[in-house]
Enzyme design. Structure first.
Site, mmCIF file in Angstrom:
data_model
loop_
_atom_site.group_PDB
_atom_site.id
_atom_site.type_symbol
_atom_site.label_atom_id
_atom_site.label_comp_id
_atom_site.label_asym_id
_atom_site.label_seq_id
_atom_site.Cartn_x
_atom_site.Cartn_y
_atom_site.Cartn_z
ATOM 1 N N GLY A 235 2.701 3.837 1.251
ATOM 2 C CA GLY A 235 3.276 3.706 2.741
ATOM 3 C C GLY A 235 3.743 5.328 2.902
ATOM 4 N N ARG B 108 -1.640 -1.170 -10.031
ATOM 5 C CA ARG B 108 -0.335 -1.993 -10.142
ATOM 6 C C ARG B 108 -0.801 -3.487 -10.374
ATOM 7 N NH1 ARG B 108 3.185 0.904 -6.822
ATOM 8 N NH2 ARG B 108 2.066 3.082 -6.440
ATOM 9 N N ASP C 2 8.211 4.057 -10.194
ATOM 10 C CA ASP C 2 9.053 3.604 -9.023
ATOM 11 C C ASP C 2 10.399 3.766 -9.417
ATOM 12 O OD1 ASP C 2 9.219 3.629 -6.347
ATOM 13 O OD2 ASP C 2 7.616 2.332 -6.203
ATOM 14 N N GLY D 74 0.951 -1.116 -0.211
ATOM 15 C CA GLY D 74 0.049 -0.001 -0.014
ATOM 16 C C GLY D 74 0.836 1.119 0.142
ATOM 17 N N ASP E 230 4.681 -4.943 -7.204
ATOM 18 C CA ASP E 230 3.997 -3.583 -6.906
ATOM 19 C C ASP E 230 4.483 -2.556 -7.437
ATOM 20 O OD1 ASP E 230 6.171 -4.478 -5.010
ATOM 21 O OD2 ASP E 230 5.880 -2.417 -4.400
ATOM 22 N N ASN E 231 5.416 -2.750 -8.185
ATOM 23 C CA ASN E 231 6.138 -1.693 -9.163
ATOM 24 C C ASN E 231 5.967 -1.841 -10.585
ATOM 25 O OD1 ASN E 231 7.093 -0.351 -6.864
ATOM 26 N ND2 ASN E 231 9.056 -1.373 -6.862
HETATM 27 P P1 AMP Z 1 9.202 0.739 -2.966
HETATM 28 O O1 AMP Z 1 10.503 0.048 -2.672
HETATM 29 O O2 AMP Z 1 9.416 2.356 -3.026
HETATM 30 O O3 AMP Z 1 8.464 0.395 -4.042
HETATM 31 O O4 AMP Z 1 8.141 0.628 -1.574
HETATM 32 C C1 AMP Z 1 7.873 -0.535 -1.137
HETATM 33 C C2 AMP Z 1 6.646 -0.166 -0.092
HETATM 34 O O5 AMP Z 1 7.294 0.395 1.107
HETATM 35 C C3 AMP Z 1 5.574 0.391 -0.545
HETATM 36 O O6 AMP Z 1 4.416 0.091 0.004
HETATM 37 C C4 AMP Z 1 5.954 2.196 -0.040
HETATM 38 O O7 AMP Z 1 4.999 2.781 0.189
HETATM 39 C C5 AMP Z 1 6.558 1.651 1.419
HETATM 40 N N1 AMP Z 1 7.704 2.512 1.612
HETATM 41 C C6 AMP Z 1 8.853 2.917 1.275
HETATM 42 N N2 AMP Z 1 9.389 3.773 1.791
HETATM 43 C C7 AMP Z 1 8.669 4.123 2.864
HETATM 44 C C8 AMP Z 1 8.977 5.257 3.917
HETATM 45 N N3 AMP Z 1 9.804 6.077 4.096
HETATM 46 N N4 AMP Z 1 7.685 5.198 4.794
HETATM 47 C C9 AMP Z 1 6.675 4.207 4.641
HETATM 48 N N5 AMP Z 1 6.670 3.340 3.685
HETATM 49 C C10 AMP Z 1 7.549 3.407 2.779
HETATM 50 MG MG MG Z 2 6.731 0.890 -5.146
#
Ligand code: AMP
Ligand code: MG
Length: 486
Positions: free
Chosen positions: A94, A185, A264, A92, A254-255
């Site tokens: 985040g 996604r 992403d 989700g 998810d990406n």
């Molecule tokens: P990503 O690696 O950017 O695709 O992120 C994977 C998951 O981690 C997604 O659900 C993001 O929303 C969450 N996420 C990444 N960085 C953060 C953060 N600093 N705080 C909260 N959630 C995060």
């Molecule tokens: Mg992502």
């Protein structure tokens, strides 16, 4: 809407909230102490029907910072799941909030999302924030992808928050305004399959169809057509990545978008020296997302989409599985054909001949053996310049074969050179250039980034100003590393 918002040209709408509540949470951004606009994408703003000058106002910057919610917006965080390095997890938004959708004067619907806007219901242990460096990185690389003609989410603005984010050290916090044709996604469908009812899954699929594939008509077979369309766009997208040496770095499900846009920009990077095993991401220790693996991972991810859609593909689940398997097999072929056709164009070839694939592969193995730069090799072929391969007998032999092959087609030499010019970028966002631009920006000098962005906006034209961007990175024994979740 306020007078200011009307002057900007916002035309906000919130179709996502028509979906069942299980697909999102009505989270708002967390205000920040002192927002400052660092960069605004004026061209993108114009293409969205927004007034760039009005977007620079204090009221508008407050929107980019999450301190103000425009009238008519209904912010939310989207729920999704995903396979991260092969392991299924609930995820989700985040650290992102979908502020609203905007409908352009041309009738195109886009998501306006803030990334780094604070904690949401899906933040788990994270702080919901982002640092300036990685947000500028996403801005530069997404705009470079757009310049290269590769479907991508876009970057409208970056603001600093005036607050620090704690990473390995304390870093300046920032928020990126991301524009996407949607944020649906593969992982959104995995979430629906795992945590929602089949009726809710169907609603999600109908929503995705109406938003991205409105030409698909109602009736039996529409979900199969939907799967086929996503496969087609993703097979095109990944071939385009391969053809410019782009390594996404974190191709978790998810990406991967339903729209066929690249999304992403975490640990992504462009390959310099050609090597299919190239990996930049510090956490990809197994090389799962290496350059040469991307087409297979794309197929694997799309198989997860097909799996999620099984209840909609056929009443009989065995038959549904068979349908899905056929589509995934077709996807791998499609992706290969797209790649080969793209390689033909890179070599100035218009028609197809059986030996083309070996001609391409022979060149690639020479490039690997001689550690040739991917981008510069193709550029040098076009402009007949000196390069790493020059002077070797193997390359001279290959060159003869290539010329013979070129002579066999009916198109003129000029037409062939023009095709090569259009298919081989002169400038890519090389890692050292991106790092240099970010470092200068972090120190308050935005000129380096602006100049780089200008060169990247027109990457196929070989102009004198571009020469400095074609230089190879300084030789070093330390491999370049990128980080995600930054
Ligand atoms: P990503 O690696 O950017 O695709 O992120 C994977 C998951 O981690 C997604 O659900 C993001 O929303 C969450 N996420 C990444 N960085 C953060 C953060 N600093 N705080 C909260 N959630 C995060
Ligand atoms: Mg992502």
């Amino acid at each position: 809407m306020t007078k200011e918002e009307t002057a900007i040209g916002w035309n906000l709408d919130n179709s996502y909230t028509n979906l069942p509540k299980t697909f999102y949470s009505t989270d708002h951004p967390t205000p920040v102490s002192s927002p400052r606009l660092i960069i605004l994408n004026e061209k993108l703003a114009q293409s969205l029907g927004l007034n760039p000058n009005a977007l620079k106002s204090e009221e508008s910057v407050a929107v980019f910072a999450g301190n103000r919610i425009p009238e008519g917006a209904n912010p939310l965080a989207q729920a999704y799941a995903g396979h991260q390095f092969g392991h299924f997890t609930m995820l989700g938004d985040g650290r992102a909030v979908l502020i609203s959708e905007h409908v352009t004067p041309a009738g195109e619907r886009v998501d306006i999302q803030l990334k780094g806007s604070g904690r949401t219901s899906y933040s788990r242990g994270g702080d919901g924030r982002a640092a300036l460096g990685p947000m500028l990185r996403e801005y530069i690389i997404s705009e470079a992808m757009h310049g290269l003609g590769i479907p991508t989410t876009r970057s409208l603005a970056v603001v600093t928050t005036g607050e620090l984010v704690a990473r390995e050290t304390n870093l300046p916090g920032a928020i990126l305004t991301r524009v996407a044709s949607s944020h649906l996604r593969v992982g959104t469908f995995q979430y629906a399959r795992q945590f929602a009812t089949v009726d809710e899954l169907r609603e999600l699929a109908d929503y995705a169809i109406s938003r991205h594939y409105p030409e698909i008509e109602a009736g039996d077979g529409r979900y199969l057509m939907f799967l086929q369309e996503v496969i087609k766009l993703q097979a095109e997208l990944i071939a385009k990545w391969q053809l410019v040496g782009f390594i996404h770095g974190v191709m978790n499900t998810d990406n991967m978008t339903i729209s066929g846009e690249t999304i992403d920009y975490g640990p992504c990077a462009f390959m310099d020296t050609y090597d299919p095993e190239t990996v930049f991401s510090s956490i990809d220790t197994q090389g799962r997302y290496a350059y040469g693996n991307q087409p297979y991972i794309g197929g694997w991810n799309l198989a997860r989409l097909a799996e999620s859609l099984l209840p909609l593909l056929h009443e009989d689940q065995d038959q549904a599985v068979e349908i899905a398997q056929n589509e995934i097999a077709a996807c791998m072929k499609l992706s290969h054909t797209n790649w080969l056709n793209g390689m033909r164009a890179k070599l100035g070839l218009f028609n197809e001949e059986e030996q083309d694939e070996s001609l391409v592969n022979e060149l690639l193995s020479l490039m690997k053996k001689h550690q040739a730069d991917f981008t510069n090799t193709f550029r040098s072929l076009r402009y007949d310049e000196e390069m790493e391969l020059s002077g070797t007998t193997e390359f001279a032999d290959w060159h003869v074969k290539w010329e013979e092959r070129l002579a066999k087609q009916k198109e003129s030499k000029e037409a062939s050179q023009d095709l090569m010019r259009k298919s081989n970028p002169v400038v890519i966002p090389r890692n050292h250039l991106v790092e240099e631009a970010i470092e200068a920006a972090e120190n308050g000098d935005f000129d380096v980034m602006e100049k780089l962005l200008l060169a990247l906006s027109d990457p196929y034209e070989h102009t004198p100003e571009k020469v400095e961007y074609c230089k190879l990175p300084p030789q070093t024994n330390i491999p370049y590393r990128t980080f995600c979740g930054t």
